[in-house]
Design an enzyme around this catalytic site. Structure first.
Site, short mmCIF file in Angstrom:
data_model
loop_
_atom_site.label_atom_id
_atom_site.label_comp_id
_atom_site.label_asym_id
_atom_site.label_seq_id
_atom_site.Cartn_x
_atom_site.Cartn_y
_atom_site.Cartn_z
N GLU B 78 85.98 65.10 -18.91
CA GLU B 78 86.76 66.27 -19.50
C GLU B 78 87.02 67.16 -17.96
O GLU B 78 87.32 67.13 -17.40
CB GLU B 78 86.23 66.73 -20.22
CG GLU B 78 86.84 66.66 -21.74
CD GLU B 78 86.52 64.81 -22.25
OE1 GLU B 78 85.53 64.83 -22.11
OE2 GLU B 78 87.41 64.17 -22.99
N HIS B 147 83.90 68.73 -34.25
CA HIS B 147 85.32 68.63 -34.05
C HIS B 147 86.41 69.99 -34.61
O HIS B 147 87.34 69.40 -35.06
CB HIS B 147 85.69 67.59 -34.56
CG HIS B 147 85.41 66.56 -33.45
ND1 HIS B 147 83.59 66.21 -33.87
CD2 HIS B 147 86.17 65.40 -32.87
CE1 HIS B 147 83.85 64.95 -32.97
NE2 HIS B 147 84.70 64.68 -32.53
#
Lengths: 390, 348
Positions: B78, B147
């Site tokens: 990322e 998450h």
């Protein structure tokens, strides 16, 4: 130098380099070329490296000298102004490393792209900034290259993406610029610089991976000045062979104090990228005379003797000067004249930088968004609404 | 009954009323497709966006249509690919950087804030960064603590960013198109649970140039008694709660924020000045959150004097998201929580 035969060749050894002096005379007009040979630079995953010799013409020599001297004097002036508290905050000086900035720029075109970290004043100059704009940015005035809003670490010009404060963050950015070059098919490349300290950053390895996968036209350059702030390379890196750290990316290591060496290596690397072979990594071994920044005296983690030794044996400007003088490429007076001109330019710039007014308060909230209608920004209290334009 | 239906259908056909139901996912897909077609500089990068058709199928069909150059699968890095996207934006392209969920954007948050958001300001206007960061945000179903975080408040905090949080399919399409056409960094917070929800899509919204302005909220339901302000999936809950409350004679005005930053404080103030009661509803944590900001603004603005009761927030519970269904269900606002808060505020 008087009447001479039409060709004269001399070969001699000077400071670890072989120099071939070649004088050509035609119609009473003589040109002097220096062919300089150096030892092969260290190669990683490369069959061949850059050429082992370069040609330096008088014109080039004078130009490189002038630019390096300008950077040197500009940085020393910044040192002065910082100690007088006219420059505040961070100030990371580049003196000692001039050959890197100048050598790299002569190996690429202005239409190529470059990004570096926070030791960026030298690159701002070589990428088209003026000393005036740079110094006025350091002193935080409206005439600064970023109107006083960026400061030492955030200077930008066309195809120069700063000046970046977060260690290592500029490397993925540089690969992104290279991606744009490939995407647009404009045959341009991106030079992406970082230091020996940053070389251990994870995001740099992420970038190596993607740049290599996608064959991005990116030259990664590690300016190894032996110290990441106060930590020497041996204390920070398990492997100090920074030119090999790209693993699957070919690399080369060379003397970053020799402007010609840097130039030739950059040309070689640029050719590698432009031919579609993907990224390449260069390690420039260089040295900074100042500490990490103005708040670091720079002598707690290294000895004054070490600094002095580099100054006397490997100074990039002295090296070029000696080469030119001992080969009659220029006279002492000529170089002195350049020194005087440079000094004047710096003085004028410093004068401007200390007298130009600070940015106007109504510029405070501008430049938040590009191409947007004017908007309101909350001030320090609910009753203060400030205006912001693009 | 049947004849009535047939008559109705005939009337519809004659008057060319076409009810088109489009899911949020398809609306996003349409927006991406149209903008990729419109401007060659637009491209999409992220994990699984190309050959996998998107982790949540939002980019379905795009790689097949546009190829490797414009739809790029990245490795699971990322920080690296977000930085590459920002660099590409600086050099003149218009990247859309997908985070598989915004939880993973934390790995790259330095690039979003320090490299994207602040650069135009630091360069005093020399270096714009036209980039969109998009992906699902907030709680999903059973994906547990790492998450499920909502990042609206984190990104909404930073000057230099625009932060958008669509609810309906029209929102998704119009706002994503606007975000891509915007010359500034936009954080586009989608919601995984909304992807499959179908919404009616008007004729206007079906056009290739349908844009919704960033920074303007929408009143989804008119009402006089209390203002419910929300964003993303919580708008659905507010409307459901409003339907239940309407049976008891309480009319809620439901505002869909659409944009977190810049916040449409004016729309909220106008509504509060009408209803005299305010409740914000969000999925994220309470402290320093979206609701906290709205309440502060109401305190500081002209609408304060119109409040008949303190403005309050309905938020996610201040805990990391648990896994077990019963625990998860009780970690985020439910319709009954909104109804309860409305009645408390109205003192009924």
């Amino acid at each position: 130098t008087g009447v001479m035969p039409s060709k004269k060749i001399q070969l001699f050894y000077h400071r670890n380099y072989y120099i071939l002096k070649y004088i050509k005379i035609e119609n009473f007009h003589f040109e002097l070329f220096l062919f300089i040979f150096w030892k092969k630079c260290d190669l990683h995953k490369l069959e061949e490296g850059p050429p082992l010799q370069a040609v330096l013409t008088r014109e080039e020599g004078l130009q490189y000298y002038r630019t390096m001297q300008t950077i040197r004097r500009m940085e020393l002036k910044a040192d002065q102004l910082y100690k007088q508290k006219i420059i505040r905050g961070f100030c990371h000086l580049y003196d000692g490393q001039e050959a890197c900035a100048v050598g790299i720029e002569t190996g690429i075109n202005l239409s190529d792209h470059l990004i570096t970290a926070y030791r960026a004043h030298g690159y701002t100059l070589t990428r088209g900034g003026t000393v005036r704009e740079i110094m006025a940015e350091l002193t935080g005035r409206r005439g600064g290259i970023a109107k006083g809003k960026g400061g030492s670490m955030h200077m930008y010009t066309k195809h120069f993406y700063g000046g970046n404060g977060i260690v290592g963050a500029q490397v993925p950015l540089g690969a992104g610029v290279a991606l744009a070059c490939k995407y647009l098919g404009n045959n341009e490349i991106c030079v992406c610089l970082y230091g020996d300290g940053a070389a251990n950053q994870g995001q740099i390895f992420e970038t190596y991976n993607m740049a290599s996968l996608w064959k991005l036209p990116c030259i990664f350059i590690c300016e190894n000045n032996k110290y990441g702030m106060g930590t020497s390379v041996e204390r920070a890196a398990a492997s100090t062979d920074y030119y090999k750290r790209g693993d699957f990316i070919p690399g080369l290591r060379l003397d970053g104090m020799d402007v010609l060496c840097v130039r030739e290596a950059t040309k070689f690397a640029a050719e590698h990228c432009r031919s579609g072979k993907g990224p390449i990594l260069m390690e420039l071994q260089t040295y900074r005379y100042h500490g990490h920044s103005m708040s670091d005296p720079g002598v707690s983690y290294r000895t004054r003797e070490e600094i002095q030794e580099v100054r006397s044996k490997s100074d990039p400007i002295s090296m070029l000067k000696d080469r030119m003088l001992s080969n009659n490429m220029a006279s002492v007076e000529e170089l002195k004249e350049i020194d005087v001109e440079v000094r004047k330019e710096i003085e004028d710039a410093a004068q401007f930088a200390t007298t130009d007014p600070e940015p106007p308060l109504d510029d405070l909230c501008n430049h938040i968004f590009y191409n947007d209608p004017p908007m309101e920004v909350r001030g320090t209290n609910p009753w203060t609404k400030l205006k912001s334009v693009s | 009954m049947n004849t009535l239906l047939i008559v109705l259908l005939i009337i519809m056909e004659i008057s060319q009323i076409h009810f088109l139901y489009v899911t949020v996912r398809d609306a996003l897909n349409q927006a991406l497709d149209e903008e990729l077609e419109r401007d060659e500089r637009v491209f999409l990068l992220g994990e699984e966006v190309a050959q996998y058709d998107g982790a949540y199928k939002v980019s379905r069909g795009l790689w097949k249509k546009y190829g490797d150059k414009r739809i790029i699968d990245t490795p699971i890095t990322e920080m690296g690919f977000a930085g590459i996207a920002v660099g590409a934006a600086m050099a003149g392209l218009r990247p859309i950087c997908e985070f598989m969920t915004f939880n993973f954007s934390m790995q790259a948050i330095d690039q979003v804030i320090n490299s994207a958001a602040k650069t135009y300001y630091m360069s005093a206007g020399l270096q714009p960064v036209p980039i969109v960061f998009r992906g699902p945000n907030g709680a999903s179903a059973g994906v547990a603590a790492q998450h499920s975080q909502c990042f609206a408040a984190w990104y909404g905090h930073c000057p230099g960013l625009k932060v958008v949080s669509p609810w309906s399919a029209e929102d998704a399409k119009g706002l994503l198109k606007s975000a891509i056409r915007d010359d500034n960094p936009v954080v586009f917070l989608e919601n995984e649970l909304m992807y499959g929800v179908p919404f009616e899509m008007s004729e206007e919204a079906q056009s290739k140039d349908f844009l919704l302005p960033i920074g303007k909220a929408k009143i989804e339901r008119q009402g006089n008694h209390v203002t419910l302000v929300s964003h993303s999936r919580m708008v659905s809950l507010c409307l459901d709660a409003a339907a239940v409350l309407a049976k008891e004679g309480i009319e809620c005005e439901v505002i869909n924020m659409r944009t977190i930053r810049p916040l449409d404080a004016e729309a909220i103030e106008t509504s509060v000045m009408k209803t005299n009661h305010l409740i914000t509803v969000e999925g994220g944590w309470p402290q320093f959150g979206v609701g906290a900001e709205i309440l502060a603004r109401i305190m500081e603005g002209p609408a304060f004097n119109f409040l008949d009761a303190p403005a309050v927030r309905v938020t996610g519970v201040d805990i990391p998201m648990p896994y077990a269904k019963i625990l998860e269900d009780n970690s985020i606002p439910q319709i009954k929580d909104i109804i309860f808060s409305v009645k408390k505020t109205l003192n009924v």
